[in-house]
Design a protein around this motif. Sequence first.
Motif, PDB file in Angstrom:
ATOM      1  N   ASP A  50      61.764  49.546 -18.112  1.00 29.64           N
ATOM      2  CA  ASP A  50      60.913  49.403 -16.927  1.00 29.64           C
ATOM      3  C   ASP A  50      59.981  50.609 -16.848  1.00 29.64           C
ATOM      4  OD1 ASP A  50      59.722  48.904 -14.512  1.00 29.64           O
ATOM      5  OD2 ASP A  50      61.578  48.396 -13.465  1.00 29.64           O
ATOM      6  N   THR A  51      58.938  50.558 -17.666  1.00 27.53           N
ATOM      7  CA  THR A  51      58.023  51.702 -17.733  1.00 27.53           C
ATOM      8  C   THR A  51      57.226  51.876 -16.441  1.00 27.53           C
ATOM      9  OG1 THR A  51      56.443  50.258 -18.867  1.00 27.53           O
ATOM     10  CG2 THR A  51      57.820  51.690 -20.239  1.00 27.53           C
ATOM     11  N   ALA A  52      56.990  50.783 -15.724  1.00 32.22           N
ATOM     12  CA  ALA A  52      56.257  50.901 -14.459  1.00 32.22           C
ATOM     13  C   ALA A  52      57.069  51.689 -13.440  1.00 32.22           C
ATOM     14  CB  ALA A  52      55.925  49.514 -13.912  1.00 32.22           C
ATOM     15  N   ALA A  53      58.369  51.392 -13.341  1.00 33.21           N
ATOM     16  CA  ALA A  53      59.227  52.141 -12.426  1.00 33.21           C
ATOM     17  C   ALA A  53      59.334  53.599 -12.853  1.00 33.21           C
ATOM     18  CB  ALA A  53      60.614  51.495 -12.362  1.00 33.21           C
ATOM     19  N   LEU A  54      59.454  53.828 -14.160  1.00 37.71           N
ATOM     20  CA  LEU A  54      59.509  55.202 -14.650  1.00 37.71           C
ATOM     21  C   LEU A  54      58.225  55.961 -14.317  1.00 37.71           C
ATOM     22  CD1 LEU A  54      61.172  55.054 -18.190  1.00 37.71           C
ATOM     23  CD2 LEU A  54      62.013  56.244 -16.154  1.00 37.71           C
ATOM     24  N   ALA A  55      57.094  55.311 -14.507  1.00 34.43           N
ATOM     25  CA  ALA A  55      55.812  55.957 -14.229  1.00 34.43           C
ATOM     26  C   ALA A  55      55.691  56.319 -12.754  1.00 34.43           C
ATOM     27  CB  ALA A  55      54.662  55.049 -14.660  1.00 34.43           C
ATOM     28  N   ARG A  56      56.138  55.436 -11.866  1.00 36.30           N
ATOM     29  CA  ARG A  56      56.090  55.737 -10.429  1.00 36.30           C
ATOM     30  C   ARG A  56      56.948  56.944 -10.100  1.00 36.30           C
ATOM     31  NH1 ARG A  56      56.436  50.077 -10.079  1.00 36.30           N
ATOM     32  NH2 ARG A  56      58.682  50.180  -9.632  1.00 36.30           N
ATOM     33  N   ARG A  57      58.130  57.006 -10.661  1.00 35.07           N
ATOM     34  CA  ARG A  57      59.057  58.096 -10.352  1.00 35.07           C
ATOM     35  C   ARG A  57      58.553  59.428 -10.912  1.00 35.07           C
ATOM     36  NH1 ARG A  57      64.631  56.385  -9.262  1.00 35.07           N
ATOM     37  NH2 ARG A  57      64.611  54.145  -8.830  1.00 35.07           N
ATOM     38  N   THR A  58      58.083  59.420 -12.152  1.00 39.91           N
ATOM     39  CA  THR A  58      57.638  60.684 -12.743  1.00 39.91           C
ATOM     40  C   THR A  58      56.343  61.175 -12.115  1.00 39.91           C
ATOM     41  OG1 THR A  58      56.485  59.509 -14.521  1.00 39.91           O
ATOM     42  CG2 THR A  58      58.752  60.173 -14.947  1.00 39.91           C
ATOM     43  N   ALA A  59      55.505  60.245 -11.639  1.00 38.44           N
ATOM     44  CA  ALA A  59      54.253  60.643 -10.998  1.00 38.44           C
ATOM     45  C   ALA A  59      54.500  61.301  -9.654  1.00 38.44           C
ATOM     46  CB  ALA A  59      53.350  59.432 -10.825  1.00 38.44           C
ATOM     47  N   ALA A  60      55.646  61.016  -9.030  1.00 35.57           N
ATOM     48  CA  ALA A  60      55.948  61.556  -7.712  1.00 35.57           C
ATOM     49  C   ALA A  60      56.629  62.923  -7.776  1.00 35.57           C
ATOM     50  CB  ALA A  60      56.834  60.576  -6.944  1.00 35.57           C
ATOM     51  N   ASP A  61      56.958  63.405  -8.971  1.00 35.98           N
ATOM     52  CA  ASP A  61      57.611  64.703  -9.109  1.00 35.98           C
ATOM     53  C   ASP A  61      56.648  65.846  -8.795  1.00 35.98           C
ATOM     54  OD1 ASP A  61      60.132  63.797  -9.772  1.00 35.98           O
ATOM     55  OD2 ASP A  61      59.777  63.861 -11.932  1.00 35.98           O
TER      56      ASP A  61
END
Length: 281
Positions: free
Chosen positions: A229-240
């Motif tokens: 789930d790269t979309a979920a990963l991208a959302r999480r890492t972008a919020a760091d």
Amino acid sequence: MNEPIPVTRVTDHGTVKLMPDVDRERAWLLTVDGAPQSYVDLDEPTHLEFEYARRLGHVLDVVAEPGRPLDVLHLGGGAFTLPRYVAATRPGSRQDVVEADRGLLELVAGHLPLPDGAGITAHAADARAWLASAPADSADVLVADVFGGSRVPAHLTSLAYAGEAARVLRDGGVYLANLADAAPFAFLRSQLATFAALFEYLVLIAEPGVLRGRRFGNAVLVAAHQPLDTAALARRTAADAFPARVEHGPALRDFTGTARPVLDGDAVPSPEPPGGSFGIG
């Protein structure tokens, strides 16, 4: 109340130090020969201080539905930061932690004990040797975070090693590795090529500045037989606090370029961080 004091022990693998965090009452930083290895908050096991640990945590969060127990194999123990995280976020998980430094295991067990019923078993052994003897199809997730000082050991970078990891993982299993490199990324590209030979889906998570070659840094490699789930990963890492990019698909194949899988006879450790990039003090 007595203030916590630093603890130092010389082990077979270096000088290990546990240093209390003055800002968090029961939090500790673990270093080996001055290189930070782990950070753990005993009161808040879901707190992941290091950015690379947060990225590994993001992957652990999305590999299965929230709260589902997993069988996880950790190569590299440190202060058991990620095993504690999994135990807190996925109660009932069964976890094995393989750490070559027996003195480090004893220090952590004595000063940073695991919660009762955590489901975590520690093994004092070489990571690859232990992996070779592990049962096939026995893990949902394999997390490799092994550093000899500040370098990934050569014997944990080859195609034969990756093959053992693939053997131990179940069909839907996921491999995660904490790596470190800088431009021109010979080491990182070689690792991508090595795991691409065995896994259909690869993801790389790193800060844009690292990927652009501006500085040395960590990169998280994720390999699986099923889409991630790269979309979920991208959302999480972008919020760091320090946002990262999630590379996959054609862009990652372009990044890998002409790199070839690493054979045991050609394997080398990851590069030495320049100027003590990861050092303390």
